[in-house]
Design a protein around this motif. Structure first.
Motif, short mmCIF file in Angstrom:
data_model
loop_
_atom_site.label_atom_id
_atom_site.label_comp_id
_atom_site.label_asym_id
_atom_site.label_seq_id
_atom_site.Cartn_x
_atom_site.Cartn_y
_atom_site.Cartn_z
N ASN A 10 0.82 -1.21 0.00
CA ASN A 10 0.00 0.00 0.00
C ASN A 10 0.86 1.25 0.00
O ASN A 10 0.53 2.23 -0.68
N VAL A 11 1.96 1.23 0.75
CA VAL A 11 2.88 2.38 0.76
C VAL A 11 3.45 2.57 -0.64
O VAL A 11 3.51 3.69 -1.15
N GLN A 35 2.15 1.59 -3.48
CA GLN A 35 1.09 2.04 -4.39
C GLN A 35 0.81 3.52 -4.19
O GLN A 35 0.65 4.27 -5.16
N ARG A 36 0.73 3.96 -2.92
CA ARG A 36 0.49 5.39 -2.67
C ARG A 36 1.63 6.22 -3.25
O ARG A 36 1.39 7.27 -3.85
N SER A 37 2.84 5.76 -3.05
CA SER A 37 4.00 6.48 -3.57
C SER A 37 3.95 6.57 -5.10
O SER A 37 4.17 7.64 -5.68
N LEU A 74 1.26 6.31 -7.01
CA LEU A 74 0.14 7.16 -7.40
C LEU A 74 0.48 8.64 -7.22
O LEU A 74 0.12 9.47 -8.05
N ASN A 75 1.20 8.96 -6.15
CA ASN A 75 1.63 10.35 -5.93
C ASN A 75 2.58 10.81 -7.03
O ASN A 75 2.46 11.93 -7.53
N ARG A 106 -1.98 5.21 -14.45
CA ARG A 106 -2.61 5.41 -13.14
C ARG A 106 -3.78 4.47 -12.98
O ARG A 106 -3.98 3.87 -11.93
#
Length: 196
Positions: A123-124, A126-128, A130-131, A196
């Motif tokens: 999840n970290v 993926q968030r990174s 996506l950012n 994305r």
């Protein structure tokens, strides 16, 4: 009598219950691409080392305590044996305790905690990702706006003449460099959106 008594004491002292869990240990997919390692067995051994760490075993103990148990990192470490058959990605978690419920609880918590840890890491990541993609899209939008303003400024004098004469204007004929650049930026932005 002494022989019977010692046998009973020995059996009572040595009675252990085994519970077993297996986890598939493969590298996480990052950005849609699975990381590859030259030696997958080395990756598995690294993960087993992480599972054997005090930090991980403390997480397992906290998981059990949250469910009403009474474990510590030390008791988890004493109960758990990790093994891996060479050239496979499967780690076997064997738990031996005097209680079948306790063995099962530790094996269950151990495997769940490993999966939860990987999920958190994923999840970290993926968030990174996506950012990063969002930042890239914002930069591309800004660049497209700048290039469109340049094209508009270069085409404006011709538009007024074209309106008077009833002709149409092709911006790519008047400003080929910036219109080509704008088209490339738009295509890149579209690819970024699909990623994305």
């Amino acid at each position: 009598l002494f022989g019977v008594l010692s046998a009973v004491i020995f059996q009572a002292g040595e009675q252990r219950f085994q519970s077993q869990a297996e986890v598939l240990v493969v590298p996480n997919s990052r950005g849609g691409v699975v990381q590859t390692f030259g030696d997958s067995n080395r990756y598995v051994q690294g993960q087993m080392s992480a599972m054997g760490s005090t930090t991980f075993q403390e997480r397992v103990a906290q998981h059990i305590v949250a469910a009403g148990g009474t474990e510590t990192a030390a008791t988890v470490d004493a109960a758990v044996t990790l093994s891996n058959q060479p050239n496979t990605d499967i780690v076997t978690i064997d738990v031996f305790t005097p209680s079948p419920e306790r063995s099962e609880a530790i094996a269950d918590a151990f495997s769940k905690e490993y999966i939860d840890l990987l999920t958190e890491e994923s999840n970290v990541d993926q968030r990174s990702l996506l950012n990063e993609i969002q930042e890239r899209k914002e930069r591309l939008s800004e660049e497209i706006e700048v290039v469109n303003d340049l094209v508009a400024a270069n085409v404006r004098p011709f538009v007024e003449r074209a309106i008077d004469g009833g002709a149409s204007i092709d911006p790519s004929f008047i400003d080929p460099t910036n219109t080509t650049r704008a088209a490339l930026l738009i295509a890149t932005s579209s690819r970024t959106s699909r990623t994305r």
